[in-house]
Design a protein around this motif. Structure first.
Motif, mmCIF file in Angstrom:
data_model
loop_
_atom_site.group_PDB
_atom_site.id
_atom_site.type_symbol
_atom_site.label_atom_id
_atom_site.label_comp_id
_atom_site.label_asym_id
_atom_site.label_seq_id
_atom_site.Cartn_x
_atom_site.Cartn_y
_atom_site.Cartn_z
ATOM 1 N N THR A 1 68.782 40.478 5.380
ATOM 2 C CA THR A 1 67.879 41.603 5.629
ATOM 3 C C THR A 1 66.489 41.192 5.177
ATOM 4 O OG1 THR A 1 69.691 43.163 5.241
ATOM 5 C CG2 THR A 1 67.459 44.045 5.214
ATOM 6 N N LEU A 2 65.632 40.865 6.136
ATOM 7 C CA LEU A 2 64.295 40.353 5.839
ATOM 8 C C LEU A 2 63.269 41.475 5.897
ATOM 9 C CD1 LEU A 2 62.326 37.953 5.370
ATOM 10 C CD2 LEU A 2 62.235 37.704 7.870
ATOM 11 N N ILE A 3 62.464 41.579 4.857
ATOM 12 C CA ILE A 3 61.347 42.524 4.832
ATOM 13 C C ILE A 3 60.071 41.710 4.976
ATOM 14 C CG2 ILE A 3 60.228 44.421 3.604
ATOM 15 C CD1 ILE A 3 63.189 44.905 4.292
ATOM 16 N N ASN A 4 59.552 41.661 6.201
ATOM 17 C CA ASN A 4 58.328 40.911 6.467
ATOM 18 C C ASN A 4 57.253 41.852 7.005
ATOM 19 O OD1 ASN A 4 59.115 41.398 9.102
ATOM 20 N ND2 ASN A 4 59.573 39.261 9.581
ATOM 21 N N VAL A 5 56.155 41.277 7.475
ATOM 22 C CA VAL A 5 55.017 42.098 7.898
ATOM 23 C C VAL A 5 55.342 42.966 9.110
ATOM 24 C CG1 VAL A 5 54.042 40.321 9.420
ATOM 25 C CG2 VAL A 5 52.522 42.020 8.355
ATOM 26 N N GLY B 1 50.676 37.079 1.971
ATOM 27 C CA GLY B 1 51.390 35.813 1.764
ATOM 28 C C GLY B 1 52.705 35.934 1.027
ATOM 29 N N ILE B 2 53.442 37.011 1.275
ATOM 30 C CA ILE B 2 54.723 37.183 0.602
ATOM 31 C C ILE B 2 55.653 38.036 1.443
ATOM 32 C CG2 ILE B 2 54.064 39.268 -0.676
ATOM 33 C CD1 ILE B 2 55.596 38.096 -3.099
ATOM 34 N N SER B 3 56.958 37.801 1.325
ATOM 35 C CA SER B 3 57.972 38.642 1.958
ATOM 36 C C SER B 3 59.234 38.552 1.108
ATOM 37 C CB SER B 3 58.236 38.206 3.405
ATOM 38 O OG SER B 3 58.600 36.838 3.468
ATOM 39 N N LEU B 4 60.247 39.331 1.497
ATOM 40 C CA LEU B 4 61.432 39.488 0.664
ATOM 41 C C LEU B 4 62.673 39.566 1.542
ATOM 42 C CD1 LEU B 4 62.367 40.259 -2.349
ATOM 43 C CD2 LEU B 4 62.252 42.624 -1.545
ATOM 44 N N ALA B 5 63.791 39.087 1.037
ATOM 45 C CA ALA B 5 65.042 39.188 1.792
ATOM 46 C C ALA B 5 66.205 39.462 0.854
ATOM 47 C CB ALA B 5 65.300 37.910 2.579
#
Length: 229
Positions: free
Chosen positions: A83-87, A97-101
Motif C-alpha cells: 500500500t503505497l502513499i505517494n503524491v 521528496g518523501i513517500s510511505l508504504a
C-alpha cells in the motif's frame, strides 16, 4: 596564456556539469513552504503543478489511509500487498521528496525482486520476520542480505534490485517503508522482463537467460500480477 585559460574554463565547466547532475539526481528541493499538487491541471511538468496556496487546506496534507488495517495478501500470487502513499494519493507530498508504504506478507509471501528508479528505501519490520537483501550493480553483483525481526531496520540504496521474503510458513509479517521520493516508481524484475507489453522477443530473452525459447514462452504466458495498490 589563452590556451591555459581555456583549459581552466573547460575544467570548471566539467566540474559544474558534474555537480549539477548530482544535484538533479533526486527530487527537486522545494522553493516555497509547500507546493500541493494540482491534479486538475493539464500542464505537463517534471512532477506536478502547484495548487494556488490561497485555496490549499489541511485536507491536502491528510489521507485517511487506514494503514493500521491488515491488507489482503491473497490477491497476489507472490503473497504480498504493498500500500503505497505517494503524491498521487496525497497531493501535499509534491516537491517534498518523501513517500510511505505499508507492506503485508502472507506466510512464505514475498515482495519479489524489484527496484525503485527514483528513491532510496528504509524499511522497518512491525510484525514477524523478513529475509531481505539487495544486489549491487555490474560487475560485482554482490548480495547484501539479512534476517530482520520486529523493530529491525534495513536500507535499500536507490536503483538497486532488492527483495523481502517472509520465511515463516505459519505467521504473516508487516513492514513500513519510507522512500526518498514523492513518486519512487517500482520496476518488478519478473513482470518487466516476462510481462512487458508488447513482449520482448523470446530470442532475446533465451539468449540473455541461457535457456530454451520454450521456457521463455512459458514464462511469458504466465499472468504477471502487480502486488501494489
Amino acid at each position: 596564456m589563452a590556451s591555459s585559460s581555456s583549459s581552466y574554463f573547460l575544467l570548471f565547466a566539467a566540474i559544474l556539469a558534474a555537480s549539477s547532475w548530482q544535484a538533479m539526481a533526486s527530487d527537486p528541493s522545494p522553493l516555497q513552504d509547500f507546493c500541493v499538487a494540482d491534479n486538475s491541471s493539464h500542464v505537463l511538468v517534471n512532477g506536478f503543478v502547484c495548487k494556488d496556496p490561497k485555496v490549499v487546506t489541511a485536507e491536502d496534507f491528510f489521507l485517511a489511509a487506514k494503514l493500521d488495517m491488515p491488507r489482503d495478501t491473497k490477491i497476489s500470487k507472490v503473497g504480498s500487498n504493498v500500500t503505497l502513499i505517494n503524491v498521487m494519493k496525497l497531493p501535499g507530498l509534491n516537491t517534498l521528496g518523501i513517500s510511505l508504504a505499508r507492506i503485508d506478507y502472507a506466510p512464505l509471501g514475498e515482495n519479489p525482486p524489484h527496484t525503485h528508479p527514483r528513491a532510496t528505501e528504509i524499511l522497518t519490520v512491525l510484525e514477524g520476520t523478513l529475509y531481505v537483501g539487495f544486489v549491487t550493480s555490474n560487475t560485482d553483483n554482490k548480495l547484501f542480505s539479512k534476517v530482520l525481526n520486529k523493530g529491525d531496520v534495513f536500507v535499500f540504496p536507490q536503483g538497486l534490485i532488492h527483495f523481502q521474503f517472509n520465511p515463516n510458513p505459519y505467521k504473516p509479517a508487516i513492514a513500513i517503508a519510507a522512500l526518498s521520493s514523492q513518486n519512487p516508481g517500482a520496476i518488478t524484475i519478473a513482470n518487466a522482463v516476462f510481462g512487458s507489453k508488447p513482449m520482448i522477443s523470446d530470442d532475446v530473452l533465451a539468449k540473455a537467460f541461457q535457456v530454451e525459447k520454450k521456457t521463455v514462452d512459458w514464462l511469458q504466458a504466465q499472468f504477471w500480477a502487480d502486488n501494489h495498490n
